[in-house]
Write a protein that holds these residues in place. Structure first.
Motif, PDB file in Angstrom:
ATOM      1  N   LYS A   3      -6.410   7.284  -7.909  1.00  0.00           N
ATOM      2  CA  LYS A   3      -6.955   6.089  -8.545  1.00  0.00           C
ATOM      3  C   LYS A   3      -6.204   4.858  -8.046  1.00  0.00           C
ATOM      4  CE  LYS A   3      -8.275   4.126 -12.952  1.00  0.00           C
ATOM      5  NZ  LYS A   3      -9.286   3.319 -12.315  1.00  0.00           N
ATOM      6  N   ILE A   4      -6.939   3.823  -7.753  1.00  0.00           N
ATOM      7  CA  ILE A   4      -6.334   2.588  -7.273  1.00  0.00           C
ATOM      8  C   ILE A   4      -5.766   1.832  -8.465  1.00  0.00           C
ATOM      9  CG2 ILE A   4      -6.815   0.366  -6.181  1.00  0.00           C
ATOM     10  CD1 ILE A   4      -8.856   1.887  -4.451  1.00  0.00           C
ATOM     11  N   GLU A   5      -4.482   1.486  -8.378  1.00  0.00           N
ATOM     12  CA  GLU A   5      -3.789   0.782  -9.454  1.00  0.00           C
ATOM     13  C   GLU A   5      -2.939  -0.336  -8.870  1.00  0.00           C
ATOM     14  OE1 GLU A   5      -1.530   3.868 -11.386  1.00  0.00           O
ATOM     15  OE2 GLU A   5      -3.293   4.676 -12.405  1.00  0.00           O
ATOM     16  N   VAL A   6      -2.605  -1.316  -9.715  1.00  0.00           N
ATOM     17  CA  VAL A   6      -1.722  -2.402  -9.308  1.00  0.00           C
ATOM     18  C   VAL A   6      -0.395  -1.802  -8.847  1.00  0.00           C
ATOM     19  CG1 VAL A   6      -0.464  -4.441 -10.091  1.00  0.00           C
ATOM     20  CG2 VAL A   6      -2.834  -4.072 -10.832  1.00  0.00           C
ATOM     21  N   GLY A   7       0.079  -2.258  -7.706  1.00  0.00           N
ATOM     22  CA  GLY A   7       1.337  -1.775  -7.157  1.00  0.00           C
ATOM     23  C   GLY A   7       1.167  -0.723  -6.076  1.00  0.00           C
ATOM     24  N   ASN A   8      -0.036  -0.118  -6.000  1.00  0.00           N
ATOM     25  CA  ASN A   8      -0.286   0.857  -4.933  1.00  0.00           C
ATOM     26  C   ASN A   8      -0.175   0.181  -3.573  1.00  0.00           C
ATOM     27  OD1 ASN A   8      -2.947   2.523  -6.699  1.00  0.00           O
ATOM     28  ND2 ASN A   8      -0.883   3.232  -6.481  1.00  0.00           N
ATOM     29  N   ILE A   9       0.333   0.919  -2.601  1.00  0.00           N
ATOM     30  CA  ILE A   9       0.394   0.427  -1.220  1.00  0.00           C
ATOM     31  C   ILE A   9      -0.447   1.371  -0.370  1.00  0.00           C
ATOM     32  CG2 ILE A   9       1.883   0.025   0.777  1.00  0.00           C
ATOM     33  CD1 ILE A   9       4.064  -0.845  -1.172  1.00  0.00           C
ATOM     34  N   PHE A  10      -1.346   0.785   0.417  1.00  0.00           N
ATOM     35  CA  PHE A  10      -2.242   1.533   1.284  1.00  0.00           C
ATOM     36  C   PHE A  10      -2.072   1.064   2.719  1.00  0.00           C
ATOM     37  CE2 PHE A  10      -4.307   1.426  -2.851  1.00  0.00           C
ATOM     38  CZ  PHE A  10      -4.647   2.752  -3.039  1.00  0.00           C
ATOM     39  N   THR A  11      -2.385   1.947   3.647  1.00  0.00           N
ATOM     40  CA  THR A  11      -2.383   1.590   5.055  1.00  0.00           C
ATOM     41  C   THR A  11      -3.828   1.432   5.505  1.00  0.00           C
ATOM     42  OG1 THR A  11      -0.349   2.822   5.437  1.00  0.00           O
ATOM     43  CG2 THR A  11      -1.661   2.279   7.373  1.00  0.00           C
ATOM     44  N   LEU A  12      -4.144   0.266   6.055  1.00  0.00           N
ATOM     45  CA  LEU A  12      -5.472  -0.004   6.597  1.00  0.00           C
ATOM     46  C   LEU A  12      -5.363  -0.167   8.098  1.00  0.00           C
ATOM     47  CD1 LEU A  12      -6.909  -2.687   4.125  1.00  0.00           C
ATOM     48  CD2 LEU A  12      -7.287  -0.241   4.103  1.00  0.00           C
ATOM     49  N   ILE A  13      -6.445   0.105   8.788  1.00  0.00           N
ATOM     50  CA  ILE A  13      -6.521  -0.131  10.223  1.00  0.00           C
ATOM     51  C   ILE A  13      -7.317  -1.421  10.407  1.00  0.00           C
ATOM     52  CG2 ILE A  13      -7.263   0.776  12.454  1.00  0.00           C
ATOM     53  CD1 ILE A  13      -5.141   2.511  11.067  1.00  0.00           C
ATOM     54  N   ASP A  14      -6.710  -2.425  11.068  1.00  0.00           N
ATOM     55  CA  ASP A  14      -7.397  -3.698  11.251  1.00  0.00           C
ATOM     56  C   ASP A  14      -8.313  -3.654  12.472  1.00  0.00           C
ATOM     57  OD1 ASP A  14      -5.775  -4.100  13.491  1.00  0.00           O
ATOM     58  OD2 ASP A  14      -4.508  -5.597  12.518  1.00  0.00           O
ATOM     59  N   GLU A  15      -8.950  -4.793  12.747  1.00  0.00           N
ATOM     60  CA  GLU A  15      -9.912  -4.854  13.848  1.00  0.00           C
ATOM     61  C   GLU A  15      -9.280  -4.649  15.222  1.00  0.00           C
ATOM     62  OE1 GLU A  15      -8.442  -8.849  12.690  1.00  0.00           O
ATOM     63  OE2 GLU A  15      -9.583  -7.393  11.559  1.00  0.00           O
ATOM     64  N   LYS A  16      -7.964  -4.726  15.309  1.00  0.00           N
ATOM     65  CA  LYS A  16      -7.245  -4.491  16.565  1.00  0.00           C
ATOM     66  C   LYS A  16      -6.681  -3.070  16.623  1.00  0.00           C
ATOM     67  CE  LYS A  16      -5.837  -9.304  16.785  1.00  0.00           C
ATOM     68  NZ  LYS A  16      -4.718 -10.226  16.662  1.00  0.00           N
ATOM     69  N   ASP A  17      -7.142  -2.210  15.701  1.00  0.00           N
ATOM     70  CA  ASP A  17      -6.674  -0.824  15.577  1.00  0.00           C
ATOM     71  C   ASP A  17      -5.179  -0.723  15.284  1.00  0.00           C
ATOM     72  OD1 ASP A  17      -9.139   0.429  15.819  1.00  0.00           O
ATOM     73  OD2 ASP A  17      -9.028   0.464  18.006  1.00  0.00           O
ATOM     74  N   GLU A  18      -4.637  -1.734  14.619  1.00  0.00           N
ATOM     75  CA  GLU A  18      -3.232  -1.716  14.214  1.00  0.00           C
ATOM     76  C   GLU A  18      -3.159  -1.413  12.722  1.00  0.00           C
ATOM     77  OE1 GLU A  18      -1.431  -5.430  15.304  1.00  0.00           O
ATOM     78  OE2 GLU A  18      -1.925  -5.182  17.422  1.00  0.00           O
ATOM     79  N   GLU A  19      -2.136  -0.642  12.339  1.00  0.00           N
ATOM     80  CA  GLU A  19      -1.958  -0.310  10.937  1.00  0.00           C
ATOM     81  C   GLU A  19      -1.340  -1.491  10.194  1.00  0.00           C
ATOM     82  OE1 GLU A  19       0.294   3.287  10.491  1.00  0.00           O
ATOM     83  OE2 GLU A  19      -1.359   4.523  11.219  1.00  0.00           O
ATOM     84  N   GLN A  20      -1.889  -1.772   9.019  1.00  0.00           N
ATOM     85  CA  GLN A  20      -1.374  -2.826   8.151  1.00  0.00           C
ATOM     86  C   GLN A  20      -1.195  -2.226   6.757  1.00  0.00           C
ATOM     87  OE1 GLN A  20      -0.665  -5.970   8.987  1.00  0.00           O
ATOM     88  NE2 GLN A  20      -1.464  -5.909  11.062  1.00  0.00           N
ATOM     89  N   GLU A  21      -0.017  -2.415   6.173  1.00  0.00           N
ATOM     90  CA  GLU A  21       0.186  -1.963   4.798  1.00  0.00           C
ATOM     91  C   GLU A  21      -0.199  -3.091   3.857  1.00  0.00           C
ATOM     92  OE1 GLU A  21       4.175  -0.439   4.239  1.00  0.00           O
ATOM     93  OE2 GLU A  21       3.419   1.561   4.717  1.00  0.00           O
ATOM     94  N   ILE A  22      -1.030  -2.753   2.861  1.00  0.00           N
ATOM     95  CA  ILE A  22      -1.426  -3.738   1.857  1.00  0.00           C
ATOM     96  C   ILE A  22      -1.003  -3.227   0.492  1.00  0.00           C
ATOM     97  CG2 ILE A  22      -3.356  -4.686   3.183  1.00  0.00           C
ATOM     98  CD1 ILE A  22      -5.186  -3.004   1.272  1.00  0.00           C
ATOM     99  N   GLU A  23      -0.706  -4.179  -0.388  1.00  0.00           N
ATOM    100  CA  GLU A  23      -0.320  -3.850  -1.760  1.00  0.00           C
ATOM    101  C   GLU A  23      -1.358  -4.405  -2.717  1.00  0.00           C
ATOM    102  OE1 GLU A  23       3.337  -4.427  -4.948  1.00  0.00           O
ATOM    103  OE2 GLU A  23       3.553  -5.212  -2.928  1.00  0.00           O
ATOM    104  N   VAL A  24      -1.742  -3.618  -3.706  1.00  0.00           N
ATOM    105  CA  VAL A  24      -2.693  -4.055  -4.726  1.00  0.00           C
ATOM    106  C   VAL A  24      -1.943  -4.941  -5.718  1.00  0.00           C
ATOM    107  CG1 VAL A  24      -4.291  -3.337  -6.538  1.00  0.00           C
ATOM    108  CG2 VAL A  24      -4.073  -1.963  -4.444  1.00  0.00           C
ATOM    109  N   LEU A  25      -2.386  -6.192  -5.832  1.00  0.00           N
ATOM    110  CA  LEU A  25      -1.743  -7.157  -6.726  1.00  0.00           C
ATOM    111  C   LEU A  25      -2.452  -7.270  -8.065  1.00  0.00           C
ATOM    112  CD1 LEU A  25      -1.140 -10.016  -4.135  1.00  0.00           C
ATOM    113  CD2 LEU A  25       0.434  -8.201  -4.801  1.00  0.00           C
ATOM    114  N   GLY A  26      -3.744  -6.978  -8.075  1.00  0.00           N
ATOM    115  CA  GLY A  26      -4.501  -7.088  -9.312  1.00  0.00           C
ATOM    116  C   GLY A  26      -5.849  -6.415  -9.176  1.00  0.00           C
ATOM    117  N   LEU A  27      -6.420  -6.054 -10.313  1.00  0.00           N
ATOM    118  CA  LEU A  27      -7.745  -5.437 -10.367  1.00  0.00           C
ATOM    119  C   LEU A  27      -8.584  -6.199 -11.376  1.00  0.00           C
ATOM    120  CD1 LEU A  27      -6.600  -1.722 -10.489  1.00  0.00           C
ATOM    121  CD2 LEU A  27      -7.733  -2.829  -8.560  1.00  0.00           C
ATOM    122  N   LEU A  28      -9.868  -6.310 -11.099  1.00  0.00           N
ATOM    123  CA  LEU A  28     -10.763  -7.027 -11.992  1.00  0.00           C
ATOM    124  C   LEU A  28     -12.160  -6.431 -11.864  1.00  0.00           C
ATOM    125  CD1 LEU A  28     -10.773  -9.486 -13.932  1.00  0.00           C
ATOM    126  CD2 LEU A  28     -11.405 -10.892 -11.989  1.00  0.00           C
TER     127      LEU A  28
END
Length: 90
Positions: A3-28
Motif C-alpha cells: 500500500k502506498i503511504e506517506v514516507g514510502n520511497i519508490f524507484t522510478l525509471i525516467d524518460e532517460k532510462d535513469e533510476e530516480q528515487e521518489i518519496e511520497v509526501l502526501g496523499l489526497l
C-alpha cells in the motif's frame, strides 16, 4: 504491491532510462481517485531552506503510480493539494 503511504520511497525509471528515487509526501483522494504528492527523495531528505520540486501522480487500483496526463486533471490535483496544505497550516 504494498500500500502506498506517506514516507514510502519508490524507484522510478525516467524518460532517460535513469533510476530516480521518489518519496511520497502526501496523499489526497479527489473524486474517488487517490493521488500522491511526491518529490525526489534526495531533495526531500536534505535539511535546506530551499524549495523542493513536488509533483503529483495518480495511485492506480493495483497500488501502482502513474503520471497525470491531462493538464485539466493536473490543475485540479495541484489546487486540491495546495488547499489541503493551507488548511493544515491554519
Amino acid at each position: 504491491m504494498e500500500k502506498i503511504e506517506v514516507g514510502n520511497i519508490f524507484t522510478l525509471i525516467d524518460e532517460k532510462d535513469e533510476e530516480q528515487e521518489i518519496e511520497v509526501l502526501g496523499l489526497l483522494s479527489i473524486d474517488e481517485i487517490e493521488y500522491a504528492a511526491v518529490s525526489f527523495a534526495e531533495e526531500s531528505q536534505e535539511e535546506s531552506e530551499e524549495d523542493i520540486d513536488v509533483f503529483f501522480l495518480r495511485v492506480e487500483e493495483d497500488e501502482e503510480l502513474s503520471i497525470i496526463e491531462s493538464d485539466e486533471e493536473f490543475e485540479k490535483v495541484s489546487l486540491a493539494f495546495q488547499e489541503a496544505q493551507e488548511a493544515q497550516e491554519e
